[in-house]
Design a protein around this motif. Structure first.
Motif, short mmCIF file in Angstrom:
data_model
loop_
_atom_site.label_atom_id
_atom_site.label_comp_id
_atom_site.label_asym_id
_atom_site.label_seq_id
_atom_site.Cartn_x
_atom_site.Cartn_y
_atom_site.Cartn_z
N GLY A 35 0.77 -1.23 0.00
CA GLY A 35 0.00 0.00 0.00
C GLY A 35 0.80 1.28 0.00
O GLY A 35 0.28 2.34 -0.34
N ALA A 36 2.07 1.22 0.38
CA ALA A 36 2.89 2.42 0.40
C ALA A 36 3.60 2.65 -0.94
O ALA A 36 4.23 3.69 -1.13
N SER A 37 3.50 1.70 -1.85
CA SER A 37 4.23 1.79 -3.12
C SER A 37 3.32 2.11 -4.28
O SER A 37 2.12 1.88 -4.25
N ARG A 38 3.94 2.62 -5.32
CA ARG A 38 3.26 2.85 -6.59
C ARG A 38 3.84 1.86 -7.60
O ARG A 38 5.03 1.52 -7.53
N VAL A 39 3.01 1.41 -8.51
CA VAL A 39 3.46 0.49 -9.55
C VAL A 39 4.19 1.26 -10.64
O VAL A 39 3.72 2.29 -11.11
N ASP A 40 5.34 0.77 -11.02
CA ASP A 40 6.12 1.32 -12.12
C ASP A 40 5.63 0.62 -13.39
O ASP A 40 5.98 -0.54 -13.64
N VAL A 41 4.83 1.31 -14.17
CA VAL A 41 4.20 0.72 -15.36
C VAL A 41 5.25 0.24 -16.36
O VAL A 41 5.07 -0.79 -17.01
N GLU A 42 6.36 0.93 -16.45
CA GLU A 42 7.43 0.52 -17.36
C GLU A 42 8.03 -0.82 -16.92
O GLU A 42 8.31 -1.68 -17.75
N ARG A 43 8.17 -1.02 -15.63
CA ARG A 43 8.69 -2.30 -15.13
C ARG A 43 7.68 -3.43 -15.41
O ARG A 43 8.08 -4.55 -15.73
N VAL A 44 6.39 -3.14 -15.28
CA VAL A 44 5.35 -4.13 -15.60
C VAL A 44 5.44 -4.47 -17.09
O VAL A 44 5.40 -5.64 -17.47
N ARG A 45 5.57 -3.44 -17.92
CA ARG A 45 5.66 -3.66 -19.38
C ARG A 45 6.85 -4.55 -19.70
O ARG A 45 6.72 -5.53 -20.46
N GLN A 46 7.98 -4.28 -19.10
CA GLN A 46 9.18 -5.09 -19.35
C GLN A 46 8.99 -6.52 -18.85
O GLN A 46 9.37 -7.47 -19.54
N GLU A 47 8.41 -6.67 -17.68
CA GLU A 47 8.18 -8.00 -17.11
C GLU A 47 7.30 -8.85 -18.01
O GLU A 47 7.52 -10.05 -18.18
N LEU A 48 6.30 -8.22 -18.61
CA LEU A 48 5.34 -8.95 -19.45
C LEU A 48 5.77 -9.02 -20.91
O LEU A 48 5.16 -9.74 -21.69
N GLY A 49 6.77 -8.24 -21.28
CA GLY A 49 7.17 -8.19 -22.68
C GLY A 49 6.08 -7.55 -23.53
O GLY A 49 5.92 -7.89 -24.71
N ALA A 50 5.36 -6.61 -22.96
CA ALA A 50 4.24 -5.97 -23.65
C ALA A 50 4.70 -4.70 -24.36
O ALA A 50 5.71 -4.10 -23.99
N GLY A 51 3.94 -4.30 -25.35
CA GLY A 51 4.22 -3.06 -26.05
C GLY A 51 3.74 -1.85 -25.27
O GLY A 51 4.40 -0.81 -25.24
N LYS A 52 2.58 -2.01 -24.61
CA LYS A 52 1.99 -0.89 -23.88
C LYS A 52 1.22 -1.41 -22.67
O LYS A 52 0.48 -2.38 -22.77
N VAL A 53 1.41 -0.74 -21.53
CA VAL A 53 0.67 -1.08 -20.31
C VAL A 53 0.02 0.19 -19.79
O VAL A 53 0.68 1.22 -19.65
N THR A 54 -1.27 0.09 -19.51
CA THR A 54 -2.02 1.22 -18.97
C THR A 54 -2.86 0.75 -17.79
O THR A 54 -3.13 -0.45 -17.65
N ARG A 55 -3.31 1.68 -16.99
CA ARG A 55 -4.21 1.36 -15.88
C ARG A 55 -5.58 1.06 -16.49
O ARG A 55 -6.06 1.78 -17.36
N ALA A 56 -6.22 -0.02 -16.06
CA ALA A 56 -7.54 -0.40 -16.58
C ALA A 56 -8.60 0.51 -15.98
O ALA A 56 -8.50 0.93 -14.82
N ASP A 57 -9.64 0.81 -16.77
CA ASP A 57 -10.73 1.64 -16.25
C ASP A 57 -11.67 0.79 -15.40
O ASP A 57 -11.59 -0.44 -15.37
N ALA A 58 -12.58 1.47 -14.71
CA ALA A 58 -13.49 0.80 -13.77
C ALA A 58 -14.31 -0.30 -14.42
O ALA A 58 -14.56 -1.34 -13.81
N GLY A 59 -14.73 -0.10 -15.67
CA GLY A 59 -15.52 -1.11 -16.37
C GLY A 59 -14.73 -2.39 -16.62
O GLY A 59 -15.24 -3.50 -16.42
N ILE A 60 -13.49 -2.23 -17.03
CA ILE A 60 -12.62 -3.40 -17.27
C ILE A 60 -12.33 -4.11 -15.95
O ILE A 60 -12.32 -5.34 -15.89
N VAL A 61 -12.10 -3.34 -14.89
CA VAL A 61 -11.83 -3.95 -13.58
C VAL A 61 -13.01 -4.82 -13.17
O VAL A 61 -12.85 -5.97 -12.79
#
Length: 171
Positions: free
Chosen positions: A77-103
């Motif tokens: 809870g004290a940390s923020r997610v580094d979207v670039e690190r998530v992208r690298q971990e997944l080998g994805a082209g683009k990572v974004t926060r999902a909107d409420a509907g997708i969640v």
């Protein structure tokens, strides 16, 4: 859902789908430790204040979209997610926060109450190693008013998560 799971969920305040997931995993005892608060525990800060624990003992369950595919990221809870690190971990082209509907479509739960497992659909799960620094962490139990305690190793196992380093690093 079984009548027992419905009764357990009502008594604990946990979402019925989450209560059913706990029962399926043999974790019925977690329902007895689930806590319901009159005020929302929608944010990590609200949850930590209500429980009386450190902010980093809260497990946030966040949904991102990696090249349009939902992925769950568990982080303290004290940390923020580094979207670039998530992208690298997944080998994805683009990572974004999902909107409420997708969640809600992916998990079956509203933002602020998403538990680390027991979702409507199966998604890839990444868990930041920072969660392992604690004996106990608290996570949402399917509603914005309920949380449950668990050991971090068990949380990672039950969520089917891969341990990674995806939180923002401070200088």
């Amino acid at each position: 859902m079984t009548t027992t799971a419905a009764t357990d969920a009502e008594e604990s305040g946990a979402h019925p789908r989450f209560a059913e997931a706990l029962r399926a995993l043999g974790l019925e005892d977690v329902l007895a430790r689930t806590r319901r608060f009159p005020e929302a525990t929608r944010t990590a800060a609200e949850a930590a204040a209500a429980i009386g624990c450190e902010l980093n003992q809260i497990c946030k369950s966040l949904i991102f979209a990696a090249d349009g595919v939902p992925v769950l990221v568990l982080v303290d809870g004290a940390s923020r997610v580094d979207v670039e690190r998530v992208r690298q971990e997944l080998g994805a082209g683009k990572v974004t926060r999902a909107d409420a509907g997708i969640v809600r479509e992916t998990t079956g739960y509203a933002i602020g109450g998403v538990p680390p497992f027991g979702h409507r659909t199966r998604t890839r799960v990444l868990a930041d190693r920072s969660l392992l620094a604690h004996d106990v962490v608290w996570a949402a139990a399917g509603t914005p008013h309920t949380v449950f305690p668990t050991d971090p190793e068990g949380l990672v196992t039950h969520a089917g998560a891969t341990l990674v380093d995806v939180r923002e690093q401070t200088a």
